[in-house]
Write a protein that holds these residues in place. Structure first.
Motif, PDB file in Angstrom:
ATOM      1  N   VAL A 167       1.108  -1.417  -0.495  1.00 20.45           N
ATOM      2  CA  VAL A 167      -0.029  -0.127  -0.104  1.00 20.45           C
ATOM      3  C   VAL A 167       1.351   1.009   0.371  1.00 20.45           C
ATOM      4  CG1 VAL A 167      -1.300   1.248   1.626  1.00 20.45           C
ATOM      5  CG2 VAL A 167      -1.686  -0.960   0.891  1.00 20.45           C
ATOM      6  N   ASP A 224      -7.027  -3.622   6.854  1.00 18.42           N
ATOM      7  CA  ASP A 224      -7.250  -3.737   5.329  1.00 18.42           C
ATOM      8  C   ASP A 224      -6.257  -2.971   4.547  1.00 18.42           C
ATOM      9  OD1 ASP A 224      -9.815  -4.152   5.673  1.00 18.42           O
ATOM     10  OD2 ASP A 224      -9.767  -2.068   5.993  1.00 18.42           O
ATOM     11  N   THR A 225      -4.648  -3.201   5.378  1.00 18.81           N
ATOM     12  CA  THR A 225      -3.620  -2.732   4.922  1.00 18.81           C
ATOM     13  C   THR A 225      -2.671  -3.652   5.482  1.00 18.81           C
ATOM     14  OG1 THR A 225      -4.497   0.256   4.812  1.00 18.81           O
ATOM     15  CG2 THR A 225      -1.483  -0.587   4.799  1.00 18.81           C
ATOM     16  N   ILE A 269       2.896  -2.140   3.541  1.00 22.13           N
ATOM     17  CA  ILE A 269       3.638  -0.822   3.542  1.00 22.13           C
ATOM     18  C   ILE A 269       4.715  -0.884   3.183  1.00 22.13           C
ATOM     19  CG2 ILE A 269       3.758   1.358   4.231  1.00 22.13           C
ATOM     20  CD1 ILE A 269       0.855   1.065   5.964  1.00 22.13           C
TER      21      ILE A 269
END
Length: 219
Positions: free
Chosen positions: A47, A170-171, A174
């Motif tokens: 993300v 949801d993430t 990163i």
């Protein structure tokens, strides 16, 4: 009186330069990573990273559930956290461990990150919802929690792609990429509940925790 003050200032400057030299040598020694963690997570789509200050601290219940979610993800991918102290310096300790194979150089990491914030104000100021000088001075204090802006500054300062495996629903993954240079290394951290960072390793390659080899004047 003036001579004494100048002598103290020179001594402090020399100590700081010595610190940086030791850290640089350790960083070069450990910069060639084997990529084991990256290979395990190669199928995950990262993300995009948005630099921001810390704004939400979960309650104990939510934090516990988040950490359980993170542990499940670590188990799925065969990864292991090398835990660092939760004393407010955890982000800098985790970055230190990835750079130097010891969390004990966190003060040096913090100094370098704050220097990046000061020297490259235009790169970060728009993300800071307060007086910018106040912000970087606060970040210079031991025990002050790092945030997503200091992560970006660390990526830029150390020419490192910083990869976070998170506990967020949801993430999951990163990436923080240096803004104006190609990354020379990858740093892998776990991050749960906006609360804590640890250093991340392939479960078969996690190093034995050890004390840093330091001169008596280091930190």
């Amino acid at each position: 009186m003036g001579d004494s003050s100048s002598s103290t200032s020179r001594s402090s400057k020399n100590d700081t330069e010595d610190d940086r030299m030791i850290a640089l040598m350790l960083s070069e020694e450990y910069s060639k990573l084997d990529g084991a963690v990256g290979r395990r997570l190669s199928n995950l789509a990262p993300v995009p990273h948005v630099p921001r200050i810390n704004c939400y601290i979960p309650n104990l219940n939510d934090a516990t559930l988040d950490h359980q979610r993170l542990l499940q993800r670590l188990n799925v991918y065969g990864l292991c956290e090398l835990k660092v102290s939760g004393d407010g310096n955890c982000q800098f300790r985790a970055v230190s461990d990835q750079l130097y194979r010891s969390p004990e150089y966190h003060k040096q990491v913090r100094r370098e990150v704050v220097k990046q914030l000061k020297d490259c104000r235009s790169m970060y100021e728009s993300y800071v919802p307060m007086k910018y000088k106040r912000y970087y001075k606060r970040m210079g204090k031991l025990g002050e929690w790092g945030d997503h802006i200091t992560l970006q500054a660390a990526a830029d300062r150390f020419a490192a792609k910083i990869c976070l495996l998170t506990s967020f629903r949801d993430t999951c993954f990163i990436e923080i990429i240096p803004q104006y240079q190609a990354p020379k290394r990858e740093l892998w951290l776990s991050f749960w509940s906006e609360v804590h960072y640890n250093s991340l390793y392939d479960i078969q390659a996690v190093p034995v925790q050890h004390k840093a080899k330091r001169k008596h004047w280091l930190f």
